[in-house]
Motif scaffolding. Structure first.
Motif: not given
Length: 322
Positions: A31-35, A253-261
């Motif tokens: 899911d691209p929108g997962d956080k 989809d959430h840039k901040w979450y992608a950076r954490i990952c």
């Protein structure tokens, strides 16, 4: 403490990992929108800062030890957030130990060599982190979607026949296994962006004058091939996620979450390597002691002989309330 931290990071990134041998369908599996696990952006900011600090510490050790290197491969569709991920995740890391390579349309010289040659020329040295902003996987993505690009590579006819993509997957896997066996870890991140979020980001690039430079009409033309790219990504992830170089699919989809990952996956790699500062031998320690005595003897009147040691001692006293 290190083991507990490593366990938390490993648990956090586990859902992102593509299990070797599994068959991936991006439309249903990720899911691209997962956080998951982080509800608020402000909580994510603190986690990212922690991850960046960890990376800075481990990168210093990696450089000092000089035995291993790390290659971070970033793949995404246009507006997927690759540049921002690099900028935020590598904040605080010594720029001398990190090299970013961007791969555009291959030059005539690059086309005169095998398809992996130009990527091999940009590999990191031992002690370094190399980042490929787009990578050798373009050779089974954009080249697969736009088959006319394969003709530009001047391949012999037998190299373009049926089974060419399976062969390229194998060659890439073998190359990454070779790198791993020689002390270079390959970290692969696919920033998984939804079609609607890409549309929103494209519009923002048009609406905000300061972002106009980032927009290209060719990006929208590529969007027409969305389904073809999703299929190419799914097949790539299925065929090239290996035990020695697994893929991680990062919700983008959430840039901040992608950076954490991204920070967590890279930190996991460095923690697993566990680089150490080189130990100084007895003879060298003796020489350091003699030099230290000479330097302490040069202290001005009233100044501590060793300002750093005095500062550490003062801080220790304050912590213990003395």
């Amino acid at each position: 403490m290190k083991d507990e931290r490593a366990e938390r990071i490993a648990e956090f990134i586990a859902p992102l990992r593509v299990e070797p041998g599994s068959k991936v369908d991006l439309s249903t599996d990720f899911d691209p929108g997962d956080k998951t696990g982080i509800r608020k952006k402000k909580d994510g900011k603190e986690l990212l800062e922690t991850g960046v600090a960890m990376l800075a510490d481990y990168q210093r050790r990696l450089a000092a030890e000089g035995r291993n290197g790390v290659l971070l491969c970033l793949q995404a569709l246009d507006a997927g957030g690759k540049d921002g991920t690099i900028r935020h995740v590598m904040t605080g890391v010594n720029p001398q130990g990190v090299h970013v390579s961007n791969f555009k349309v291959p030059s005539n010289e690059e086309l005169d060599h095998d398809f992996l040659w130009r990527y091999a020329c940009r590999l990191p040295r031992r002690g370094e982190i190399g980042i490929f902003n787009r990578s050798h996987y373009e050779e089974v993505l954009v080249v697969r979607v736009h088959s006319e690009l394969l003709d530009r590579q001047r391949l012999p006819e037998e190299a373009k026949r049926k089974g060419k993509w399976r062969r390229r997957y194998r060659e890439i896997n073998d190359w990454e296994r070779y790198l791993h066996d020689n002390g270079f870890r390959v970290v692969k991140l696919f920033l998984n962006l939804s079609k609607e979020e890409q549309r929103t980001r494209f519009l923002k690039r048009i609406d905000v004058p300061e972002r106009n430079w980032k927009f290209s009409a060719s990006d929208v033309r590529e969007r027409a091939w969305w389904d073809d790219y999703q299929l190419a990504f799914s097949r790539m992830l299925s065929a090239t996620s290996t035990e020695w170089a697994p893929w991680y699919v990062v919700p983008a989809d959430h840039k901040w979450y992608a950076r954490i990952c991204a920070a967590a996956v890279l930190a996991h790699t460095l923690i697993d390597l566990d680089p150490q500062y080189p130990e100084v031998g007895e003879k060298a320690r003796h020489e350091l002691g003699l030099v230290k005595q000479d330097l302490e003897a040069e202290a001005p009147a009233g100044a501590p002989a060793d300002p750093y040691a005095a500062s550490v001692a003062d801080n220790r006293k304050r912590r213990h309330g003395r």
